[in-house]
Scaffold this motif. Structure first.
Motif, PDB file in Angstrom:
ATOM      1  N   VAL A  70       0.858  -1.177   0.000  1.00  0.00           N
ATOM      2  CA  VAL A  70       0.000   0.000   0.000  1.00  0.00           C
ATOM      3  C   VAL A  70       0.900   1.235   0.000  1.00  0.00           C
ATOM      4  O   VAL A  70       1.887   1.307   0.729  1.00  0.00           O
ATOM      5  CB  VAL A  70      -0.914  -0.003   1.243  1.00  0.00           C
ATOM      6  N   CYS A  71       0.573   2.196  -0.846  1.00  0.00           N
ATOM      7  CA  CYS A  71       1.363   3.421  -0.903  1.00  0.00           C
ATOM      8  C   CYS A  71       0.434   4.623  -0.786  1.00  0.00           C
ATOM      9  O   CYS A  71      -0.789   4.488  -0.752  1.00  0.00           O
ATOM     10  CB  CYS A  71       2.187   3.477  -2.173  1.00  0.00           C
ATOM     11  N   LEU A  72       1.031   5.787  -0.746  1.00  0.00           N
ATOM     12  CA  LEU A  72       0.241   7.006  -0.623  1.00  0.00           C
ATOM     13  C   LEU A  72      -0.558   7.250  -1.893  1.00  0.00           C
ATOM     14  O   LEU A  72      -0.095   6.961  -2.988  1.00  0.00           O
ATOM     15  CB  LEU A  72       1.170   8.200  -0.384  1.00  0.00           C
ATOM     16  N   PRO A  73      -1.735   7.816  -1.758  1.00  0.00           N
ATOM     17  CA  PRO A  73      -2.490   8.179  -2.963  1.00  0.00           C
ATOM     18  C   PRO A  73      -1.798   9.341  -3.688  1.00  0.00           C
ATOM     19  O   PRO A  73      -1.139  10.182  -3.073  1.00  0.00           O
ATOM     20  CB  PRO A  73      -3.862   8.586  -2.440  1.00  0.00           C
ATOM     21  N   ALA A  74      -1.947   9.372  -5.004  1.00  0.00           N
ATOM     22  CA  ALA A  74      -1.294  10.397  -5.810  1.00  0.00           C
ATOM     23  C   ALA A  74      -1.673  11.803  -5.364  1.00  0.00           C
ATOM     24  O   ALA A  74      -0.837  12.710  -5.362  1.00  0.00           O
ATOM     25  CB  ALA A  74      -1.631  10.185  -7.283  1.00  0.00           C
ATOM     26  N   GLU A  75      -2.936  11.989  -4.969  1.00  0.00           N
ATOM     27  CA  GLU A  75      -3.380  13.319  -4.539  1.00  0.00           C
ATOM     28  C   GLU A  75      -2.601  13.796  -3.317  1.00  0.00           C
ATOM     29  O   GLU A  75      -2.224  14.959  -3.225  1.00  0.00           O
ATOM     30  CB  GLU A  75      -4.886  13.324  -4.223  1.00  0.00           C
ATOM     31  N   ALA A  83       4.998  22.181  -6.690  1.00  0.00           N
ATOM     32  CA  ALA A  83       4.138  22.546  -7.816  1.00  0.00           C
ATOM     33  C   ALA A  83       3.662  21.272  -8.502  1.00  0.00           C
ATOM     34  O   ALA A  83       4.419  20.317  -8.655  1.00  0.00           O
ATOM     35  CB  ALA A  83       4.889  23.422  -8.807  1.00  0.00           C
ATOM     36  N   ALA A  84       2.391  21.276  -8.885  1.00  0.00           N
ATOM     37  CA  ALA A  84       1.822  20.127  -9.590  1.00  0.00           C
ATOM     38  C   ALA A  84       0.932  20.646 -10.703  1.00  0.00           C
ATOM     39  O   ALA A  84       0.378  21.746 -10.621  1.00  0.00           O
ATOM     40  CB  ALA A  84       1.026  19.256  -8.629  1.00  0.00           C
ATOM     41  N   ASP A  86      -1.761  18.850 -13.879  1.00  0.00           N
ATOM     42  CA  ASP A  86      -2.343  17.716 -14.598  1.00  0.00           C
ATOM     43  C   ASP A  86      -1.974  16.368 -13.964  1.00  0.00           C
ATOM     44  O   ASP A  86      -1.654  15.410 -14.649  1.00  0.00           O
ATOM     45  CB  ASP A  86      -1.905  17.718 -16.066  1.00  0.00           C
ATOM     46  N   GLY A  87      -1.976  16.302 -12.638  1.00  0.00           N
ATOM     47  CA  GLY A  87      -1.694  15.047 -11.948  1.00  0.00           C
ATOM     48  C   GLY A  87      -0.235  14.642 -11.964  1.00  0.00           C
ATOM     49  O   GLY A  87       0.102  13.483 -11.704  1.00  0.00           O
ATOM     50  N   ARG A  88       0.684  15.582 -12.249  1.00  0.00           N
ATOM     51  CA  ARG A  88       2.124  15.293 -12.286  1.00  0.00           C
ATOM     52  C   ARG A  88       2.874  16.391 -11.545  1.00  0.00           C
ATOM     53  O   ARG A  88       2.368  17.483 -11.325  1.00  0.00           O
ATOM     54  CB  ARG A  88       2.616  15.246 -13.739  1.00  0.00           C
ATOM     55  N   PHE A  89       4.114  16.084 -11.163  1.00  0.00           N
ATOM     56  CA  PHE A  89       4.974  17.106 -10.579  1.00  0.00           C
ATOM     57  C   PHE A  89       5.328  18.118 -11.657  1.00  0.00           C
ATOM     58  O   PHE A  89       5.636  17.756 -12.782  1.00  0.00           O
ATOM     59  CB  PHE A  89       6.272  16.501 -10.025  1.00  0.00           C
ATOM     60  N   ARG A  90       5.296  19.381 -11.298  1.00  0.00           N
ATOM     61  CA  ARG A  90       5.721  20.427 -12.236  1.00  0.00           C
ATOM     62  C   ARG A  90       7.137  20.835 -11.838  1.00  0.00           C
ATOM     63  O   ARG A  90       7.405  21.165 -10.691  1.00  0.00           O
ATOM     64  CB  ARG A  90       4.784  21.622 -12.168  1.00  0.00           C
ATOM     65  N   VAL A  91       8.018  20.799 -12.824  1.00  0.00           N
ATOM     66  CA  VAL A  91       9.414  21.177 -12.585  1.00  0.00           C
ATOM     67  C   VAL A  91       9.803  22.279 -13.540  1.00  0.00           C
ATOM     68  O   VAL A  91       9.217  22.414 -14.618  1.00  0.00           O
ATOM     69  CB  VAL A  91      10.364  19.960 -12.744  1.00  0.00           C
ATOM     70  N   PRO A  92      10.808  23.072 -13.198  1.00  0.00           N
ATOM     71  CA  PRO A  92      11.220  24.141 -14.103  1.00  0.00           C
ATOM     72  C   PRO A  92      11.847  23.560 -15.376  1.00  0.00           C
ATOM     73  O   PRO A  92      12.509  22.522 -15.359  1.00  0.00           O
ATOM     74  CB  PRO A  92      12.251  24.932 -13.302  1.00  0.00           C
ATOM     75  N   GLN A  93      11.638  24.255 -16.456  1.00  0.00           N
ATOM     76  CA  GLN A  93      12.232  23.875 -17.720  1.00  0.00           C
ATOM     77  C   GLN A  93      13.736  24.114 -17.654  1.00  0.00           C
ATOM     78  O   GLN A  93      14.193  25.149 -17.190  1.00  0.00           O
ATOM     79  CB  GLN A  93      11.601  24.707 -18.824  1.00  0.00           C
ATOM     80  N   ILE A  94      14.528  23.128 -18.106  1.00  0.00           N
ATOM     81  CA  ILE A  94      15.966  23.280 -17.975  1.00  0.00           C
ATOM     82  C   ILE A  94      16.693  23.351 -19.304  1.00  0.00           C
ATOM     83  O   ILE A  94      17.825  23.791 -19.374  1.00  0.00           O
ATOM     84  CB  ILE A  94      16.572  22.133 -17.135  1.00  0.00           C
ATOM     85  N   LEU A  95      16.110  22.915 -20.383  1.00  0.00           N
ATOM     86  CA  LEU A  95      16.810  22.868 -21.654  1.00  0.00           C
ATOM     87  C   LEU A  95      16.343  23.924 -22.648  1.00  0.00           C
ATOM     88  O   LEU A  95      16.867  24.003 -23.753  1.00  0.00           O
ATOM     89  CB  LEU A  95      16.660  21.483 -22.288  1.00  0.00           C
ATOM     90  N   GLY A  96      15.378  24.718 -22.290  1.00  0.00           N
ATOM     91  CA  GLY A  96      14.901  25.740 -23.181  1.00  0.00           C
ATOM     92  C   GLY A  96      14.114  25.194 -24.370  1.00  0.00           C
ATOM     93  O   GLY A  96      13.991  25.854 -25.385  1.00  0.00           O
ATOM     94  N   GLU A  97      13.613  23.990 -24.250  1.00  0.00           N
ATOM     95  CA  GLU A  97      12.857  23.376 -25.327  1.00  0.00           C
ATOM     96  C   GLU A  97      11.370  23.640 -25.105  1.00  0.00           C
ATOM     97  O   GLU A  97      10.916  23.818 -23.987  1.00  0.00           O
ATOM     98  CB  GLU A  97      13.107  21.874 -25.396  1.00  0.00           C
TER      99      GLU A  97
END
Length: 99
Positions: A70-75, A83-84, A86-97
């Motif tokens: 049993v693990c933690l629920p995604a929420e 930062a999150a 669309d149900g995912r972790f939001r991370v800063p853009q690093i490659l400028g793409e």
């Protein structure tokens, strides 16, 4: 005792795409001779009655069984994230793409 020539060192340097000066070739030839001598000594010690081993002590797998738990629920996990989106972790853009 094995001996490695300056020409053999130059050949190895070319294979490794190393640009070595002539004095470096001489220096490395001596060092490689010492390494080959040490390896030759190790092969002399190895006896036919000694089985090859990968480790001095017998080891067994120390990892736990890979069983689902049993693990933690995604929420809950995303709620603790900085930062999150669309149900995912939001991370800063690093490659400028573009995403």
């Amino acid at each position: 005792m094995p001996s490695i020539s300056r020409e053999e060192v130059a050949h190895l340097a070319r294979l490794a795409r190393l640009d070595l000066a002539p004095d470096e070739l001489e220096h490395l030839a001596g060092q490689l001779d010492q390494i080959l001598g040490a390896v030759a000594q190790v092969t002399e010690v190895a006896a036919d009655d000694i089985p090859p081993t990968s480790h001095a002590l017998p080891l067994t797998n120390v990892f736990r069984e890979d069983e689902p738990r049993v693990c933690l629920p995604a929420e809950a996990v995303l709620a603790a994230a900085p930062a999150a989106e669309d149900g995912r972790f939001r991370v800063p853009q690093i490659l400028g793409e573009e995403a």
